[in-house]
Design a protein around this motif. Structure first.
Motif: not given
Length: 274
Positions: A73-80, A103-110
């Motif tokens: 799927x398509x998606x934005x790493x900063x707004x999963x 840092x925003x990407x890491x926060x979304x992954x966490x």
């Protein structure tokens, strides 16, 4: 060609996996073969279409065990587009060096990782990447190109700052560093230069045949020349005083650091083997 080492990064059948910035899908395909429930996400429409085709082909060919699922799927790493604590495993390989808000990407992954879940982050290693930047501006000064070079200590600090607990690290793809140095020296878009063509043939042969000679050579060269730096971490459970009675008990798939596991090594020193 895998960058994540699944002997160091345990994956159980049925694990829900997010391959964030999946690109051509190499890690997503491996997780699917291992029986995981995989979501491959990328912002590139064409790559996602190809990954979806390969998922379907793998299922048709009987290459995946019963119970495994795969979605591209398509998606934005900063707004999963997933609820909190949706995944047992998150992989982000050769992506964070492209994103201004790492840092925003890491926060979304966490956020989408379950407590006790595992994360693998791979980025270009500091020393080989510095050589590439020194040899060619065109290597990184392109739209969507590399905007930063991580030191191992910096990446570990970012991961800890996001609430993760690093437990191991290593280097990978030593044989690929000289190839990119040649590309940068002769022109990143110049595939006709004889040294570049010759070395590319060597890499293709190595990937297809996997001869012991080059496998051993890369194993011993990785601590010195590995093109990629790979870091593994877990998301800790909440303390007893901030969680329910069962939240601090590790689950059956939780990664537990072994006696030789270590935090990512200092800048370009070789990491402790795990």
């Amino acid at each position: 060609m895998l960058t994540v080492d699944f002997t160091r990064f345990p994956l159980a059948p049925g694990d829900r996996v997010l391959d964030l910035g999946c690109g051509a899908g190499r890690h997503a395909f491996e997780c699917y073969r291992r029986g995981a429930r995989v979501v491959a996400l990328d912002r590139n429409t064409e790559e996602i279409r190809e990954v979806a085709k390969w998922f379907a082909a793998m299922e048709e060919a009987g290459e995946v065990p019963a119970g495994a699922t795969a979605t591209a799927m398509e998606g934005d790493a900063l707004a999963l587009p997933f609820p909190d604590e949706s995944f047992d495993v998150v992989i982000i390989s050769e992506v964070m060096e492209h994103i201004p808000d790492d840092k925003g990407v890491l926060a979304e992954m966490v956020r989408v990782l379950k407590p006790g879940g595992r994360i693998a982050v791979t980025v270009p290693r500091h020393f080989p990447e510095k050589v590439c930047w020194a040899l060619s501006d065109a290597y990184h000064e392109v739209e969507g190109g590399h905007i930063r070079i991580y030191k191992a200590t910096e990446l570990a600090a970012r991961m800890r700052g996001a609430g993760l607990r690093p437990y191991g690290a290593h280097h990978a793809h030593a044989l690929h560093s000289p190839y990119w140095w040649l590309k940068c020296a002769f022109g990143v878009d110049n595939d006709k230069a004889l040294p570049v063509r010759a070395y590319h043939k060597l890499l293709v042969w190595d990937i297809m045949k996997k001869p012991r000679t080059t496998r051993y050579a890369e194993h011993f060269l990785n601590p010195l020349l590995g093109k990629s730096f790979v870091a593994y971490a877990t998301k800790p459970h909440l303390p007893h005083d901030a969680a329910g009675p069962h939240d601090a008990v590790p689950g059956p798939h939780d990664a537990v650091p072994g006696p030789h596991d270590a935090a990512p090594a200092a800048d370009d020193a070789a990491p402790t083997a795990v």
